[in-house]
Design an enzyme around this catalytic site. Structure first.
Site, PDB file in Angstrom:
ATOM      1  N   ASP A  13       0.789  -0.952   0.129  1.00 11.77           N
ATOM      2  CA  ASP A  13       0.004   0.051  -0.127  1.00 11.77           C
ATOM      3  C   ASP A  13       0.812   1.103  -0.109  1.00 11.77           C
ATOM      4  OD1 ASP A  13      -2.521   1.416   0.167  1.00 11.77           O
ATOM      5  OD2 ASP A  13      -1.864   2.058   2.408  1.00 11.77           O
ATOM      6  N   GLU A  39      -2.093  -5.157  -3.770  1.00 16.16           N
ATOM      7  CA  GLU A  39      -1.221  -4.428  -2.667  1.00 16.16           C
ATOM      8  C   GLU A  39       0.081  -5.602  -2.403  1.00 16.16           C
ATOM      9  OE1 GLU A  39      -4.003  -1.008  -1.196  1.00 16.16           O
ATOM     10  OE2 GLU A  39      -3.670  -2.705   0.129  1.00 16.16           O
TER      11      GLU A  39
END
Length: 337
Positions: free
Chosen positions: A67, A135
């Protein structure tokens, strides 16, 4: 376990790793060095896997890292692609590119969703799990091949083949319209209130703040360089809150129920003044002329309350004046009040 079984298991494991490497190459555009990182990136916590020490083994830590890496990489790309654009535009564009829905769709289109290991359930429809895996994959690639490899992956594989960055940047979702549509469908009252206007400390530009209230329940506020932008941001945050906070929805519909209940309650009609005056006149006449006018008075028995009955008055100590009779009638008529 004999020697040949061990050989067969190793061969099977090698074959699976080979297939996974090939699949990852098609997704990433390069072959992994440390395949174990990518296996962990594809392991959802519902699978219930544990390492040698008994600790849970899943992709949550890699998701956290990925992320952060995505924010940096995509921010770098957006900054370079849109030269001269203001911070608000760049932030908005990056947010669209790394949103959970966008990453979930990318994961599905690239075939990543089919590689995720979970508790035996299909994840093809779950953008949340798919987005998290995307992610985590970026986090694994960062640890395995570094920042430049992640940059090439996003530039060559994602933004060149799967996403048109310009279309994403200039596509504006009208959150205010969406919120109005929701309120109309649910027949709730909504209000956009402009709270204040002030100058941004860094740029000196005017900044506007708007808050949304639904059925008198305060929603979310939003700021922007124009009233339109502040209303859009307030509507967006309120929509997110409606999706994430069931107690907020409960408060809104409880307020709506109170309002509609009040509107549906019957309203008592105002007293008829003319009728009251006629009744008072008839009452006075029946006690002043000494005749049988009381029997002829146009007042129905049902209109005289028991508290107003004068049947118990059998004798008068003295003859009352007209004013005393009127005062007595008024006192009896408003005794309940």
């Amino acid at each position: 376990m004999d020697f040949y079984n061990i050989i067969d298991r190793c061969r099977l494991s090698f074959q699976k790793d080979k297939e996974l490497r090939r699949s990852l190459y098609e997704i990433l555009g390069f072959y992994p060095h440390d395949i174990s990182l990518y296996k962990q990136a594809l392991l959802h916590k519902s699978a219930g896997k544990r390492n040698e020490k008994g600790r849970p083994l899943n992709n949550e830590r890699l998701e956290f890292l990925g992320d952060a890496v995505l924010d940096c990489v995509v921010g770098h790309i957006v900054y370079s692609h849109f030269s001269g654009k203001r911070e608000g535009f760049l932030t908005n564009t990056r947010s669209k590119l790394v949103s959970r829905d966008t990453l979930g769709k990318l994961s599905k289109e690239m075939g990543l969703a089919q590689l995720i290991k979970s508790a035996g359930h299909s994840t093809s429809h779950n953008s949340y799990i798919n987005g998290n895996a995307f992610e985590a994959l970026v986090g694994a690639a960062y640890l395995d091949r570094g920042y430049d490899a992640c940059m090439r992956f996003m530039e060559r594989r994602i933004l060149s083949q799967l996403i048109n960055i310009d279309k994403v940047a200039y596509k504006e979702v009208n959150f205010k319209s969406k919120l109005l549509e929701w309120s109309q469908k649910n027949r709730v009252q909504m209000l956009f209130q402009d709270l204040r206007q002030e100058k941004d400390q860094q740029t000196g530009s005017p900044m506007f703040t708007t808050v949304v209230s639904i059925e008198g329940v305060e929603g979310c506020s939003g700021t922007g360089f124009s009233k339109k932008e502040s209303q859009q941001n307030a509507a967006k945050e309120t929509l997110l809150r409606l999706r994430r906070e069931p107690q907020f929805i409960d408060a809104v519909f409880a307020a709506k129920a109170d309002r509609t209940k009040m509107e549906e309650e019957p309203v008592m009609a105002a007293p008829d003044v003319d009728k009251l005056e006629r009744e008072q006149k008839a009452f006075i006449e029946s006690h002043t002329d000494g005749s049988d006018a009381a029997d002829k008075a146009p007042v129905a028995e049902s209109t005289i309350d028991d508290d107003m009955s004068l049947d118990d008055i059998t004798a008068m100590p003295h003859e009352k004046t007209r004013e005393e009779i009127i005062a007595e009638a008024e006192a009896a008529a408003f005794a309940e009040g």
